[in-house]
Design a protein around this motif. Structure first.
Motif, PDB file in Angstrom:
ATOM      1  N   THR A 260     -39.430  82.981  31.812  1.00 26.28           N
ATOM      2  CA  THR A 260     -39.778  83.052  33.224  1.00 26.28           C
ATOM      3  C   THR A 260     -39.064  81.966  34.209  1.00 26.28           C
ATOM      4  O   THR A 260     -38.729  82.244  35.169  1.00 26.28           O
ATOM      5  CB  THR A 260     -41.517  82.903  33.384  1.00 26.28           C
ATOM      6  OG1 THR A 260     -42.143  83.837  32.426  1.00 26.28           O
ATOM      7  CG2 THR A 260     -41.942  83.031  34.648  1.00 26.28           C
ATOM      8  N   ALA A 261     -39.228  80.770  33.821  1.00 24.15           N
ATOM      9  CA  ALA A 261     -38.551  79.476  34.278  1.00 24.15           C
ATOM     10  C   ALA A 261     -37.186  79.726  34.589  1.00 24.15           C
ATOM     11  O   ALA A 261     -36.541  79.395  35.625  1.00 24.15           O
ATOM     12  CB  ALA A 261     -38.977  78.271  33.764  1.00 24.15           C
ATOM     13  N   VAL A 262     -36.619  80.087  33.516  1.00 22.03           N
ATOM     14  CA  VAL A 262     -35.049  80.383  33.806  1.00 22.03           C
ATOM     15  C   VAL A 262     -34.744  81.474  34.644  1.00 22.03           C
ATOM     16  O   VAL A 262     -33.875  81.308  35.403  1.00 22.03           O
ATOM     17  CB  VAL A 262     -34.480  80.833  32.253  1.00 22.03           C
ATOM     18  CG1 VAL A 262     -33.034  81.273  32.227  1.00 22.03           C
ATOM     19  CG2 VAL A 262     -34.696  79.704  31.218  1.00 22.03           C
ATOM     20  N   ALA A 263     -35.402  82.775  34.663  1.00 18.86           N
ATOM     21  CA  ALA A 263     -35.272  83.721  35.539  1.00 18.86           C
ATOM     22  C   ALA A 263     -35.604  83.424  36.872  1.00 18.86           C
ATOM     23  O   ALA A 263     -34.714  83.764  37.693  1.00 18.86           O
ATOM     24  CB  ALA A 263     -36.192  84.908  35.085  1.00 18.86           C
ATOM     25  N   ALA A 264     -36.513  82.625  37.111  1.00 11.58           N
ATOM     26  CA  ALA A 264     -36.955  82.167  38.468  1.00 11.58           C
ATOM     27  C   ALA A 264     -35.882  81.219  38.930  1.00 11.58           C
ATOM     28  O   ALA A 264     -35.454  81.026  40.051  1.00 11.58           O
ATOM     29  CB  ALA A 264     -38.236  81.398  38.388  1.00 11.58           C
ATOM     30  N   THR A 265     -35.372  80.408  37.932  1.00 11.73           N
ATOM     31  CA  THR A 265     -34.248  79.368  38.577  1.00 11.73           C
ATOM     32  C   THR A 265     -32.935  80.172  38.799  1.00 11.73           C
ATOM     33  O   THR A 265     -32.125  80.054  39.819  1.00 11.73           O
ATOM     34  CB  THR A 265     -33.981  78.670  37.319  1.00 11.73           C
ATOM     35  OG1 THR A 265     -34.982  77.798  37.111  1.00 11.73           O
ATOM     36  CG2 THR A 265     -32.843  77.627  37.782  1.00 11.73           C
ATOM     37  N   PHE A 266     -32.646  81.361  38.031  1.00 10.64           N
ATOM     38  CA  PHE A 266     -31.583  82.113  38.532  1.00 10.64           C
ATOM     39  C   PHE A 266     -31.617  82.871  39.967  1.00 10.64           C
ATOM     40  O   PHE A 266     -30.794  83.126  40.583  1.00 10.64           O
ATOM     41  CB  PHE A 266     -30.950  83.093  37.463  1.00 10.64           C
ATOM     42  CG  PHE A 266     -30.207  82.268  36.481  1.00 10.64           C
ATOM     43  CD1 PHE A 266     -28.752  82.042  36.502  1.00 10.64           C
ATOM     44  CD2 PHE A 266     -30.605  82.206  35.147  1.00 10.64           C
ATOM     45  CE1 PHE A 266     -28.031  81.378  35.720  1.00 10.64           C
ATOM     46  CE2 PHE A 266     -30.025  81.209  34.226  1.00 10.64           C
ATOM     47  CZ  PHE A 266     -28.494  81.168  34.339  1.00 10.64           C
TER      48      PHE A 266
END
Length: 177
Positions: A100-106
């Motif tokens: 989730t945090a990776v997706a939000a960062t991208f």
């Protein structure tokens, strides 16, 4: 901040936020994939009308302008693949609560790229909401795939530092990897 990163009620609110932002990203990506997307028009428009300082008439983002002219536009075929798939995958990551945090960062990265090009649209709103997801870290995906995925990845990586995982009562527990 601790409440956002550890509280189960915050996880519930973050789930709703994730679903909304994820749907926006996934539908934008799907629309581009099925609608014959071509980024060259957007890039040419951003190059022709860059963000300028009205007082000095200088470029506000000269490095981004150089990136568009020298990398993005010559490589537009690659961007025609990366942009729609990136948007779709960010949306799916948020909806499913996986990385989730990776997706939000991208997602934030893409929002900023659109803003650097001078496109406001819904980008400030999506940036604001995305920051909450990134700030929440693992708690943003507690009600999603991250509940299972993050402890598994931490164990496979042989993490030696503390990693946030959730115990059987769905409370944050800190374990050494």
């Amino acid at each position: 901040m601790n409440w956002l990163r550890t509280n189960v009620y915050a996880s519930g609110l973050l789930l709703l936020l994730r679903l909304y932002v994820g749907w926006k990203w996934a539908s934008a990506g799907w629309g581009k994939l099925t609608g014959g997307f071509d980024a060259s028009g957007f890039m040419k428009g951003a190059i022709a009308k860059p963000v300028m300082d009205k007082a000095t008439n200088e470029l506000v983002y000269p490095t981004y302008q150089a990136f568009l002219e020298n990398v993005a536009l010559p490589g537009v075929k690659g961007f025609n693949i990366l942009v729609p798939w990136g948007e779709l995958l960010v949306g799916l990551g948020l909806i499913l609560g996986g990385l989730t945090a990776v997706a939000a960062t991208f997602g934030l990265l893409m929002n900023f790229m659109y803003m650097f090009a001078g496109t406001v649209s819904s980008n400030p709103w999506m940036i604001l909401l995305g920051f909450f997801v990134v700030a929440a870290g693992a708690n943003a995906g507690r009600f999603g795939l991250d509940y299972y995925l993050l402890p598994y990845l931490a164990s496979k990586a042989g993490r030696k530092r503390k990693a946030v995982v959730f115990d059987k009562d769905n409370k944050p527990a800190f374990e050494h990897g």
